[in-house]
Scaffold this active site. Sequence first.
Site, PDB file in Angstrom:
ATOM      1  N   GLU A  73      -1.205  16.732 -48.543  1.00 18.94           N
ATOM      2  CA  GLU A  73      -0.608  17.586 -49.568  1.00 18.94           C
ATOM      3  C   GLU A  73      -0.474  16.851 -50.905  1.00 18.94           C
ATOM      4  O   GLU A  73       0.102  15.775 -50.979  1.00 18.94           O
ATOM      5  CB  GLU A  73       0.770  18.076 -49.119  1.00 18.94           C
ATOM      6  N   ASP A 116      11.995  10.984 -37.931  1.00 19.16           N
ATOM      7  CA  ASP A 116      10.571  10.663 -37.888  1.00 19.16           C
ATOM      8  C   ASP A 116       9.967  10.519 -39.281  1.00 19.16           C
ATOM      9  O   ASP A 116       9.193   9.590 -39.524  1.00 19.16           O
ATOM     10  CB  ASP A 116       9.814  11.740 -37.106  1.00 19.16           C
ATOM     11  N   LYS A 135       9.240  17.128 -32.291  1.00 20.70           N
ATOM     12  CA  LYS A 135       9.659  17.143 -30.888  1.00 20.70           C
ATOM     13  C   LYS A 135       8.808  18.169 -30.142  1.00 20.70           C
ATOM     14  O   LYS A 135       8.616  19.288 -30.613  1.00 20.70           O
ATOM     15  CB  LYS A 135      11.137  17.528 -30.786  1.00 20.70           C
TER      16      LYS A 135
END
Length: 280
Positions: A73, A116, A135
């Site tokens: 991005e 994360d 997750k």
Amino acid sequence: MAKRRYGFDEAKIQRYLAEGRGTGQLAAYKPWLTIQDVPSSGRVSRISGWRTARIHHLLSDGETGLFLMFDWEDSVVDIREQFPLDREITRQIATDIGVSHPRDTQTQTDLVMTTDFVVDVSDASGSRVIARTFKPHAELDDKRVIEKFEIERRYWELQKVDWGVVTDVELPTERVQNLQWLHPMRSLDGTQVPYEGYWQDRVRVVSENWHSAGSMAIKGFCRWLEQTHGFQSGEGLTVIRFLLANKQLVMDLDREFDSLAVVSTLRMTAPVHSGQSRSA
């Protein structure tokens, strides 16, 4: 007896803090955990980040997929993985909501919790920080997972940072696979070439002939390059992947790349004059 490699006690946590883990930005950032610091229960990866110019430590396929999407991005400025949360704050949150704080099962030391990804974003709406945790969807109903998520959610709420969970269900499989295919082709530096500027010449030939080859199949165009411009086998596709990775060619990332599709299905955004990757 030697101390467990993956265990945490207070001395190890203090050593990590002294090393500056979890601090810095871009190339200077040091993740709290590296792939050497955790037991391998799945596939871990070390991937060079184009936004950050450093190696990222990713602890699962899901983290890798999410990282590749962030790195692609243009609005993303920095990506910090395995980001440590202030332990005093997470301890207090755990106490307030009546759940146990994550701890090492052997030493009973309270662990430093991590998110994360913490990502800096800058776009037309301004600059902001977001936090995301990956997750697997199958684990979302686990009571202990929910408790730890609530600690994490409240932590980032206190920091006034947008936090969320991304699961494997939400990761677009085809897009991630395409990004895995393109990511290593952002630069052609380091490959053996017969002369300096070799890839720049190859990129120029492809760029100059792209529009006139619009009705030709991509595979046929690569063969034509070999027959008329002396390209070695595979070099045409290498240049196409390079151009795609640098967004000089545009493909539908949610569809599998098809070498039998016509050249015009890949849109060239601008003339290309160099074999170097564009700056992030």
